[in-house]
Design an enzyme around this catalytic site. Structure first.
Site, PDB file in Angstrom:
ATOM      1  N   TYR A   1      36.311  45.184  34.928  1.00  0.00           N
ATOM      2  CA  TYR A   1      36.145  44.181  35.986  1.00  0.00           C
ATOM      3  C   TYR A   1      37.391  43.315  36.127  1.00  0.00           C
ATOM      4  O   TYR A   1      37.946  43.159  37.218  1.00  0.00           O
ATOM      5  CB  TYR A   1      34.923  43.301  35.692  1.00  0.00           C
ATOM      6  CG  TYR A   1      34.717  42.220  36.740  1.00  0.00           C
ATOM      7  CD1 TYR A   1      34.272  42.564  38.017  1.00  0.00           C
ATOM      8  CD2 TYR A   1      34.985  40.885  36.472  1.00  0.00           C
ATOM      9  CE1 TYR A   1      34.083  41.592  38.987  1.00  0.00           C
ATOM     10  CE2 TYR A   1      34.801  39.910  37.432  1.00  0.00           C
ATOM     11  CZ  TYR A   1      34.352  40.272  38.692  1.00  0.00           C
ATOM     12  OH  TYR A   1      34.174  39.305  39.668  1.00  0.00           O
TER      13      TYR A   1
ATOM     14  N   LYS B   1      40.185  43.097  39.303  1.00  0.00           N
ATOM     15  CA  LYS B   1      40.488  41.887  40.085  1.00  0.00           C
ATOM     16  C   LYS B   1      41.959  41.487  39.945  1.00  0.00           C
ATOM     17  O   LYS B   1      42.532  40.886  40.858  1.00  0.00           O
ATOM     18  CB  LYS B   1      39.564  40.744  39.664  1.00  0.00           C
ATOM     19  CG  LYS B   1      38.102  40.982  40.032  1.00  0.00           C
ATOM     20  CD  LYS B   1      37.897  41.053  41.542  1.00  0.00           C
ATOM     21  CE  LYS B   1      36.422  41.113  41.918  1.00  0.00           C
ATOM     22  NZ  LYS B   1      36.197  41.073  43.368  1.00  0.00           N
TER      23      LYS B   1
HETATM   24  P1  NAP Z   1      26.388  39.769  44.320  1.00  0.00           P
HETATM   25  O1  NAP Z   1      25.370  38.731  44.604  1.00  0.00           O
HETATM   26  O2  NAP Z   1      26.049  40.914  43.440  1.00  0.00           O
HETATM   27  O3  NAP Z   1      26.933  40.309  45.729  1.00  0.00           O
HETATM   28  C1  NAP Z   1      27.793  41.408  45.804  1.00  0.00           C
HETATM   29  C2  NAP Z   1      27.760  41.932  47.223  1.00  0.00           C
HETATM   30  O4  NAP Z   1      28.635  43.075  47.309  1.00  0.00           O
HETATM   31  C3  NAP Z   1      26.364  42.417  47.635  1.00  0.00           C
HETATM   32  O5  NAP Z   1      26.170  42.106  48.985  1.00  0.00           O
HETATM   33  C4  NAP Z   1      26.477  43.919  47.451  1.00  0.00           C
HETATM   34  O6  NAP Z   1      25.585  44.652  48.254  1.00  0.00           O
HETATM   35  C5  NAP Z   1      27.896  44.116  47.916  1.00  0.00           C
HETATM   36  N1  NAP Z   1      28.421  45.432  47.562  1.00  0.00           N
HETATM   37  C6  NAP Z   1      28.502  46.034  46.359  1.00  0.00           C
HETATM   38  N2  NAP Z   1      28.997  47.272  46.489  1.00  0.00           N
HETATM   39  C7  NAP Z   1      29.219  47.456  47.821  1.00  0.00           C
HETATM   40  C8  NAP Z   1      29.709  48.535  48.593  1.00  0.00           C
HETATM   41  N3  NAP Z   1      30.058  49.715  48.041  1.00  0.00           N
HETATM   42  N4  NAP Z   1      29.818  48.364  49.936  1.00  0.00           N
HETATM   43  C9  NAP Z   1      29.470  47.200  50.503  1.00  0.00           C
HETATM   44  N5  NAP Z   1      28.973  46.155  49.838  1.00  0.00           N
HETATM   45  C10 NAP Z   1      28.853  46.291  48.505  1.00  0.00           C
HETATM   46  O7  NAP Z   1      27.683  39.135  43.645  1.00  0.00           O
HETATM   47  P2  NAP Z   1      28.603  37.877  44.043  1.00  0.00           P
HETATM   48  O8  NAP Z   1      28.763  37.084  42.821  1.00  0.00           O
HETATM   49  O9  NAP Z   1      28.143  37.228  45.291  1.00  0.00           O
HETATM   50  O10 NAP Z   1      29.974  38.649  44.288  1.00  0.00           O
HETATM   51  C11 NAP Z   1      30.764  38.467  45.466  1.00  0.00           C
HETATM   52  C12 NAP Z   1      32.225  38.556  45.078  1.00  0.00           C
HETATM   53  O11 NAP Z   1      32.557  37.434  44.247  1.00  0.00           O
HETATM   54  C13 NAP Z   1      32.571  39.802  44.258  1.00  0.00           C
HETATM   55  O12 NAP Z   1      33.805  40.334  44.693  1.00  0.00           O
HETATM   56  C14 NAP Z   1      32.699  39.262  42.840  1.00  0.00           C
HETATM   57  O13 NAP Z   1      33.528  40.044  42.041  1.00  0.00           O
HETATM   58  C15 NAP Z   1      33.269  37.884  43.115  1.00  0.00           C
HETATM   59  N6  NAP Z   1      33.101  36.903  42.024  1.00  0.00           N
HETATM   60  C16 NAP Z   1      31.863  36.458  41.663  1.00  0.00           C
HETATM   61  C17 NAP Z   1      31.744  35.516  40.629  1.00  0.00           C
HETATM   62  C18 NAP Z   1      30.405  34.993  40.167  1.00  0.00           C
HETATM   63  O14 NAP Z   1      30.370  34.241  39.188  1.00  0.00           O
HETATM   64  N7  NAP Z   1      29.307  35.341  40.818  1.00  0.00           N
HETATM   65  C19 NAP Z   1      32.885  35.026  39.992  1.00  0.00           C
HETATM   66  C20 NAP Z   1      34.125  35.499  40.388  1.00  0.00           C
HETATM   67  C21 NAP Z   1      34.220  36.420  41.414  1.00  0.00           C
HETATM   68  P3  NAP Z   1      24.175  45.233  47.681  1.00  0.00           P
HETATM   69  O15 NAP Z   1      23.162  44.127  47.820  1.00  0.00           O
HETATM   70  O16 NAP Z   1      23.910  46.381  48.587  1.00  0.00           O
HETATM   71  O17 NAP Z   1      24.390  45.633  46.260  1.00  0.00           O
END
Ligand code: NAP
Length: 246
Positions: A163, A167
């Site tokens: 991961y 990133k």
């Molecule tokens: P999340 O709630 O799991 O949301 C991830 C989203 O990405 C969901 O809508 C998921 O769709 C979608 N996705 C996954 N694979 C995909 C694909 N092949 N095509 C299109 N959509 C896809 O997680 P989140 O925390 O909101 O993550 C959003 C971003 O923030 C990510 O890039 C993550 O790495 C980054 N981030 C998050 C955190 C944190 O603490 N949460 C911290 C740093 C960075 P489905 O519902 O269909 O799976």
């Protein structure tokens, strides 16, 4: 400000949905990217304003091409779709299958989507690309050179190699795209949204007391999406706007 047109990938839940919501509430048109039509429809119904479903799987070339064909104009691309793992496994124990799976979405998906939508973005007067990265991507944090700056990265551990390195690749791509698109009024930046209560790391992430409101992280992406023409490009910023060490 003019009414702009944005696409947020992976906007059916989590941080992406909040980014879409905030852009729509600000009066902009938002394509809510979702690989599943039903999940996307639910998100669109939950967002006030001009939100439109765009079925888009960032790992599927046909899906990307079909989505790009449905978007005649675009000012903002938020590459938010991302996946992680549920266990904080040490890199020494992670499989190449895990690396391939995460890179497919987090890295190759970002490149494929960006390149597919670039011709449309190029027609915008103020094109903006926001790549959702992570504080855990910071090489400085991993090397123990940014103590206290990135809480979630929490120093030089060897966990989450697939991961975190995916990133870090996103960060490098942010700089490369910014360089390639320099002089065309593009702003291309990466965001560390902070640790947020989402599904990303499964139930543990949702329940983590260290994780905050996804809307707060989303606000950082919206700031970068709406940067003025004299704003920065090729940068890495925290959700609160402070620069993050590479
Ligand atoms: P999340 O709630 O799991 O949301 C991830 C989203 O990405 C969901 O809508 C998921 O769709 C979608 N996705 C996954 N694979 C995909 C694909 N092949 N095509 C299109 N959509 C896809 O997680 P989140 O925390 O909101 O993550 C959003 C971003 O923030 C990510 O890039 C993550 O790495 C980054 N981030 C998050 C955190 C944190 O603490 N949460 C911290 C740093 C960075 P489905 O519902 O269909 O799976």
């Amino acid at each position: 400000m003019d009414k702009l047109i944005a696409l947020v990938t992976g906007a059916n839940k989590g941080i992406g949905k909040e980014i879409a919501r905030q852009l729509a509430v600000a009066g902009h048109t938002v394509y809510v990217g979702s690989r599943d039509a039903d999940r996307g429809k639910e998100a669109v119904a939950d967002i006030d304003g001009d939100a439109r479903l765009l079925v888009l799987d960032v790992t599927d070339a046909e899906s990307i091409a079909a989505a790009a064909g449905q978007v005649p104009a675009l000012d903002i691309l938020v590459n938010n779709a991302g996946i992680s793992v549920t266990e904080r496994t040490e890199v020494t124990e992670e499989t190449t299958e895990t690396f391939r799976r995460l890179y497919e979405t987090n890295v190759f998906g970002l490149v494929a989507v960006t390149n597919a939508f670039l011709p449309t973005l190029r027609r915008s007067a103020h094109p903006r690309i926001v790549n959702i990265s992570s504080g855990t991507a910071s090489l400085a944090a991993s090397a123990g050179q940014a103590a206290g700056i990135i809480a979630f990265a929490s120093g030089p551990s060897g966990a989450l190699g697939a991961y975190r390195s995916s990133k870090t690749a996103v960060n490098e791509l942010t700089v490369l795209y910014a360089n390639s698109l320099a002089g065309q009024n593009f702003k291309v930046n990466a965001l560390a949204p902070g640790a947020r209560r989402t599904n990303l790391m499964g139930p543990a992430g949702l329940a983590s007391p260290r994780a905050g409101d996804p809307a707060e992280g989303a606000a950082g992406a919206v700031r970068l999406a709406l940067l003025p023409d004299d704003g920065p490009t090729g940068g890495f910023f925290s959700w609160d706007g402070t620069p993050v060490p590479w």
